[in-house]
Design a protein around this motif. Structure first.
Motif, PDB file in Angstrom:
ATOM      1  N   CYS A   1       0.826  -1.314   0.118  1.00  0.00           N
ATOM      2  CA  CYS A   1       0.143  -0.035   0.005  1.00  0.00           C
ATOM      3  C   CYS A   1       0.752   1.333  -0.039  1.00  0.00           C
ATOM      4  O   CYS A   1       0.396   2.484   0.005  1.00  0.00           O
ATOM      5  N   HIS A   2       2.311   1.316  -0.157  1.00  0.00           N
ATOM      6  CA  HIS A   2       2.953   2.326  -0.031  1.00  0.00           C
ATOM      7  C   HIS A   2       3.456   3.009  -1.267  1.00  0.00           C
ATOM      8  O   HIS A   2       3.609   2.300  -2.211  1.00  0.00           O
ATOM      9  N   PRO A   3       3.016   4.361  -1.572  1.00  0.00           N
ATOM     10  CA  PRO A   3       3.668   4.901  -2.751  1.00  0.00           C
ATOM     11  C   PRO A   3       5.147   4.806  -2.744  1.00  0.00           C
ATOM     12  O   PRO A   3       5.855   3.879  -2.198  1.00  0.00           O
TER      13      PRO A   3
ATOM     14  N   ASN B   1      12.309   1.196   1.189  1.00  0.00           N
ATOM     15  CA  ASN B   1      12.436   0.077   2.297  1.00  0.00           C
ATOM     16  C   ASN B   1      11.308  -0.447   2.849  1.00  0.00           C
ATOM     17  O   ASN B   1      10.872  -1.454   2.707  1.00  0.00           O
ATOM     18  N   ASP B   2      10.406   0.775   3.167  1.00  0.00           N
ATOM     19  CA  ASP B   2       9.263   0.445   3.956  1.00  0.00           C
ATOM     20  C   ASP B   2       8.164   0.151   2.742  1.00  0.00           C
ATOM     21  O   ASP B   2       7.903   0.823   1.907  1.00  0.00           O
ATOM     22  N   SER B   3       7.647  -1.178   2.819  1.00  0.00           N
ATOM     23  CA  SER B   3       6.772  -1.659   1.921  1.00  0.00           C
ATOM     24  C   SER B   3       7.352  -2.441   0.475  1.00  0.00           C
ATOM     25  O   SER B   3       7.365  -3.710   0.412  1.00  0.00           O
TER      26      SER B   3
ATOM     27  N   PRO C   1      -2.924  -4.721   1.169  1.00  0.00           N
ATOM     28  CA  PRO C   1      -2.583  -3.516   1.753  1.00  0.00           C
ATOM     29  C   PRO C   1      -2.576  -3.555   3.189  1.00  0.00           C
ATOM     30  O   PRO C   1      -3.296  -4.213   3.895  1.00  0.00           O
ATOM     31  N   GLU C   2      -1.824  -2.836   3.808  1.00  0.00           N
ATOM     32  CA  GLU C   2      -1.363  -3.219   5.164  1.00  0.00           C
ATOM     33  C   GLU C   2      -2.767  -2.673   6.043  1.00  0.00           C
ATOM     34  O   GLU C   2      -3.543  -1.819   5.699  1.00  0.00           O
ATOM     35  N   THR C   3      -2.797  -3.263   7.287  1.00  0.00           N
ATOM     36  CA  THR C   3      -4.024  -3.230   8.122  1.00  0.00           C
ATOM     37  C   THR C   3      -5.372  -3.603   7.520  1.00  0.00           C
ATOM     38  O   THR C   3      -5.784  -4.792   7.671  1.00  0.00           O
TER      39      THR C   3
ATOM     40  N   GLU D   1      15.031   8.076   7.563  1.00  0.00           N
ATOM     41  CA  GLU D   1      14.269   8.408   6.404  1.00  0.00           C
ATOM     42  C   GLU D   1      13.026   7.662   6.277  1.00  0.00           C
ATOM     43  O   GLU D   1      12.314   7.870   5.507  1.00  0.00           O
ATOM     44  N   TYR D   2      12.667   7.022   7.238  1.00  0.00           N
ATOM     45  CA  TYR D   2      11.296   6.363   7.261  1.00  0.00           C
ATOM     46  C   TYR D   2       9.969   7.151   7.182  1.00  0.00           C
ATOM     47  O   TYR D   2      10.210   8.356   7.651  1.00  0.00           O
ATOM     48  N   HIS D   3       9.236   6.747   6.381  1.00  0.00           N
ATOM     49  CA  HIS D   3       8.093   7.456   5.893  1.00  0.00           C
ATOM     50  C   HIS D   3       8.384   8.909   5.398  1.00  0.00           C
ATOM     51  O   HIS D   3       7.818   9.865   5.836  1.00  0.00           O
ATOM     52  N   SER D   4       9.431   8.969   4.428  1.00  0.00           N
ATOM     53  CA  SER D   4       9.556  10.201   3.817  1.00  0.00           C
ATOM     54  C   SER D   4      10.224   9.838   2.462  1.00  0.00           C
ATOM     55  O   SER D   4      10.651   8.627   2.105  1.00  0.00           O
TER      56      SER D   4
HETATM   57 ZN    ZN Z   1       4.948   2.314   6.410  1.00  0.00          ZN
END
Ligand code: ZN
Length: 441
Positions: free
Chosen positions: A189-191, A195-197, A227-229, A325-328
């Protein structure tokens, strides 16, 4: 299973991962929408996953699947027509699930809708508003300054729509000899973050391909791309019976950063999966971090909830929450490398190999003790002998093995808990099997 290494080396897997990173990174994924479908379709080039669609408005436990979100363009312009922020430059510029807007407004009206990163001036933060009807932009500190200095009104435009559609998820089932299942789950689900997703999605796809090539698998594997959650909740709601029967889970995410390896423990810290993961990290890494189970995190929150209680672990490399850098927008293709994803993939492959090699025994008489004398096990086998740190008589070991062999606890865990070696136990195991009191499962 021993062919894993050969399989990996038969193709240039790092180049393949790199190619898919580049193709998948730009897609503006969210919890629903066409980019999610496109992501799943691209993953079908790697594994034959089935794409499922669940309509908007469907009730899944305490949640309702929302309308599908589509975004075409978005920008903020000054009165001279200069675009200060443009969705075309980076899809993180728009808060995910933003409502449409087309309005000229002063900075004071716009300000509550503008988000910037508190500690990384050049980063665009990642924000979502899935379940509150809102809109917003995410900007660098420099863009924030420029917007705030505008004395004249700004033209604010988001061309998006929210309308009934569906939530898409992918599923791939690999059958082994046994009905016992391992759940592999990742989130799509992440654009544009790497790393994340995305790193977890690619690792899961390539791991699934490695598993699917193997012959004579013992375990069955249930591999999901959700998609997460909301996606994991949906999957659990639609597959309640199957999830309740899953033995262990692996939630695969944040596996491609330059930092340390680590793992998040399962909800039950004494579960054998933690020891197995730790032994693999000890063998392959100079150091690693251990994170206890926490109610915050990824989809292990759903799989481990009261109704399912699947013990699910995560091996990661630069774990979510833990890197700046997480969520950026700085969680990008400069931060993540295909090589690092491949290094993490090797650990997961090692874990699957170890899983496939586990031995399980089950007592044929789980209800109360066996009558040992009837089977000539007592007191004929009596007499103290010293095994490991504790002194066990052979009778002690017979009783312990029958007590602990529930068919679900692997032999390595029983040996570790008793602090004895397999060679010390082989004779007793074989005797109990020959007597029909124990069976290998
Ligand atoms: Zn995330």
């Amino acid at each position: 299973m021993p062919n894993y290494c050969k399989i990996k080396k038969s193709v240039n897997i790092i180049d393949e991962i790199e190619e898919y990173l580049i193709r998948l990174f730009p897609l503006c994924r969210s919890i629903t929408g066409e980019p999610n479908r496109k992501t799943l379709k691209i993953l079908q080039e790697i594994i034959p996953l089935t794409i499922h669609e669940v309509p908007s408005g469907s009730k899944v436990f305490d949640w309702i699947i929302p309308d599908e979100w589509k975004i075409s363009s978005a920008w903020i312009e000054d009165q001279e027509g200069k675009r200060i922020v443009d969705f075309n430059d980076n899809n993180l510029h728009v808060v995910s699930y933003s409502m449409p807007i087309n309005k000229t407004m002063h900075w004071q009206e716009l300000k509550p809708h503008i988000h910037f990163h508190p500690s990384l001036p050049n980063a665009i933060p990642y924000r979502t508003s899935y379940f509150d009807q809102d809109w917003g932009f995410c900007v660098t500190n420099e863009q924030y300054e420029e917007l705030s200095k505008n004395c004249t009104p700004l033209n604010v435009f988001i061309d998006s729509e929210l309308k009934p559609g569906s939530l898409s998820y992918g599923e791939y089932l690999i059958k082994g000899h046994s009905s016992r299942e391992v759940l592999l789950s990742c989130y799509i689900c992440h654009p544009s973050m790497a790393n994340d997703s995305l790193s977890g999605v690619l690792l899961t796809a390539f791991l699934a391909r490695c598993i699917s090539i193997q012959k004579n698998l013992n375990w069955s594997y249930r591999i999901v791309f959700v998609p997460e959650t909301i996606g994991a909740v949906t999957y659990c709601a639609l597959n309640q019976r199957q999830i309740k029967e899953i033995d262990i889970g692996l939630v695969i995410t944040t596996v491609g950063g330059p930092g340390d390896f680590g793992y998040k423990q399962t909800w039950n810290p004494d579960h054998w999966l933690n020891e197995l993961v730790e032994s693999i990290l000890e063998k392959n890494c100079n150091s690693f971090k251990k994170y206890p189970f926490d109610i915050h995190g990824s989809d292990e929150r759903q799989y481990s909830s009261q109704g399912f209680r699947v013990n699910s672990a995560t091996i990661c490399k630069d774990k979510y929450y833990e890197y700046s850098e997480y969520h950026s927008s700085l969680d990008n293709l400069n931060f993540v490398s295909a090589k690092n994803i491949e290094r993490s993939l090797n650990l997961y492959i090692d874990l699957i190999y170890r899983l496939e090699s586990l031995e399980f025994y089950k007592s044929e008489q789980p209800n109360c003790e066996n009558m040992l004398s009837k089977h000539n096990l007592y007191p004929a086998l009596g007499g103290a002998q010293s095994f490991g740190k504790e002194a066990y008589s052979e009778t002690d070991l017979v009783l312990w093995i029958l007590f602990l062999s529930d068919g679900k606890t692997p032999l390595f865990k029983i040996l570790k808990d008793l602090d004895i070696s397999k060679s010390q136990l082989n004779y007793i195991l074989q005797k109990l099997v020959d007597l029909g009191l124990l069976r290998k499962v």
